[in-house]
Design an enzyme around this catalytic site. Sequence first.
Site, PDB file in Angstrom:
ATOM      1  N   CYS A   2      -8.192  -5.686  -5.316  1.00  0.00           N
ATOM      2  CA  CYS A   2      -7.727  -6.614  -5.639  1.00  0.00           C
ATOM      3  C   CYS A   2      -6.872  -7.284  -3.770  1.00  0.00           C
ATOM      4  CB  CYS A   2      -6.219  -6.894  -5.771  1.00  0.00           C
ATOM      5  SG  CYS A   2      -5.232  -8.701  -5.710  1.00  0.00           S
TER       6      CYS A   2
ATOM      7  N   SER B  91     -13.380  -2.441   0.988  1.00  0.00           N
ATOM      8  CA  SER B  91     -12.379  -2.257   0.811  1.00  0.00           C
ATOM      9  C   SER B  91     -11.652  -0.230   1.035  1.00  0.00           C
ATOM     10  CB  SER B  91     -12.247  -1.805  -0.700  1.00  0.00           C
ATOM     11  OG  SER B  91     -12.772  -3.833  -0.941  1.00  0.00           O
TER      12      SER B  91
ATOM     13  N   HIS C 169      -7.130 -11.152 -10.220  1.00  0.00           N
ATOM     14  CA  HIS C 169      -6.664 -10.023 -10.833  1.00  0.00           C
ATOM     15  C   HIS C 169      -4.964 -10.749 -11.795  1.00  0.00           C
ATOM     16  CE1 HIS C 169      -9.323  -8.909  -8.063  1.00  0.00           C
ATOM     17  NE2 HIS C 169      -9.561  -7.353  -9.500  1.00  0.00           N
TER      18      HIS C 169
END
Length: 653
Positions: A382, A326, A369
């Site tokens: 997310c 991420s 989310h």
Amino acid sequence: MASTGEPISNSAASDRFTRRALVLGLVQAAGFAALGTRLYQLQVMDGGRYAPMAEDNRIDIRVVPPVRGRILDRSGVVVAGNDESFNLVVRLVRETDLPRLLDMVQRIVPMPDADRQSLITRAQKQPPGAVVALANDLTFDQIAAINLLAPQLPGVETETAYRRRYDHGEVTGHITGYLGRIERHAIDDDPLLRLPSSKVGKSGIERGLELSLRGKGGTRKVEVDARGRVVRNLDETEPVNGADVVLSIDLKLQSKVVARLLQERRASLVVIDVATGEVMAMGSSPGYDPASLTNRLDEVSWKALSNGEDQPLLNRAAGGLYPPGSTFKMVTALAALRAGVMTPKEQCTCQGQFELAGQVYRCWRRQGHGVVDLHKAIAQSCDVYFYEIANRTGIMAIAKMARELGLGQIYDCGLPQQKRGVIPDPDWKRTRYRAGWLGGETVLAGIGQGFVSTTPLQLAVMAARLATGKAVVPKMERPRAGTAQPAFAALNIPPDMLRSVREAMVAVVNEDGGTGSNAQLPGGGPLIAGKTGTSQVHTAGTGAADADDGIWEHRDHALFVSYFPAGAPRYALAAVVEHGGGGGATAAPLVRDVIEYLLADDPSSRSDPWASGAAHVPRQGTGTGEADAPERAPSDGQPDAPAPGMPDEDRVG
């Protein structure tokens, strides 16, 4: 009894002697004539041919080694210097009886049988006139004993050499690297490299800046006798000593970083000054002491270092390849914004999964989310949001942005053995696998999985470029006095887009729900901007995204990239903890601790050794967070097959 023959007269005997003397004289005259003719031919007729050969036998040109340049930290502290030592060598001639010489030498300098045989074998392959090392690092008592035996040791000499010394080897080993002997010579090699005491850089700065550190050898012209012993010195040219190198590394900070990394089994961390690009610290754990490799190392110890399970010789900061997970999402976000396929306020709904062509890609948070925009998607990491915008943006725009932010590159900073990593695109895959690009591979690349692989150094550069909006380039060496600091070019990214991403990175650490809250400084310190990453290295049979079967090697890698202070960035950091679990739980606290070190003792405030002259002093020795999608590339960044779960109908090129 009467004689039957007539007596030989004196005259006849005299005639016979005269004839014999004449014959002998003629023979002698012929011999002298032949000798004179030969001498005339050698000295007069062939003099131009043999005179240089005779001169070569009488005169010997010997290389005088320079002193290798030192390596210093940014404050002038020596991290690699030199100690004077004495070696024993033999200059080989056709008459050299090496076994006999070794028998005598071994009375003074013990030598294992294996080393003795190896030395004899190596010497047999050398041409006449070559110099072979017999022993290194002799004591003064050994030198005295050798000198007493000098008449019985033709061709054997003691020479002054310099042994490399690493004062903080366990802290700076991966940066400085180490020296080693030259395995094979080329015809056009520098004659200096043929000296038996010569060593060259094998890794790190020692290798990357070898030519600067090595210097240039001098020459000494000597007259020698038939046994190769020096009669007198005729002429000498002084060597040019190697240049000192002042690193950008701060030894105090480096020591603290390495000590902190030792709390993890395998980890690495890089700190960059975003204003100058100077690398202030580069830690990789486990490490090694280069002194153990520069000096003689037994075979068992070498195998333990080179084949050890944790690979202590690997500089993970520059040569370790990891899926960025991420931490790559800022790349995807900026690529999407610049391509105009979304806006910062545009929202999408995350219900825990994203579907493309019948393939399901899950978010790390299984319940989803809810409604997210760019800010919340980065802050809470997310996955579904980034699946969506990556699919809209396309791999070409994502790959271009990644390269602009410094990923997929090898930097010219004097540090060898860097890995380029992989920023994939259709051309790369076609070349590597002879296959077309799949739409699902774009989705995975959008969250830093699939084929994408990077190094911690590249991630730190990415953080520095995000913080400044400039094409920051890392440097391992401080600029010399009077050298202008080059200005970094501005990135081709609109400021408002960078602002949106930066604000989201601040939220990662400082807002409720942010995955990097563990990076917050206690007591209300400066705001830190960052991004967590958790890259999966093992896919469980159930397809769970957060598999934990208790096997350490199956745990996810933990990553965190950061810069601070958020309002006026000064330093960028990137950390990777191999199999550390969640990036927010493991890597974020690691970066927080290093930031505390920086706040307690700012390295940039220390004096410049080039300006103060410290670089030219006399030489020593001469005198909890998110998890990412299940599909991934192998941890070495070199997948052997396309990422799983990609049906043929996803093929787009």
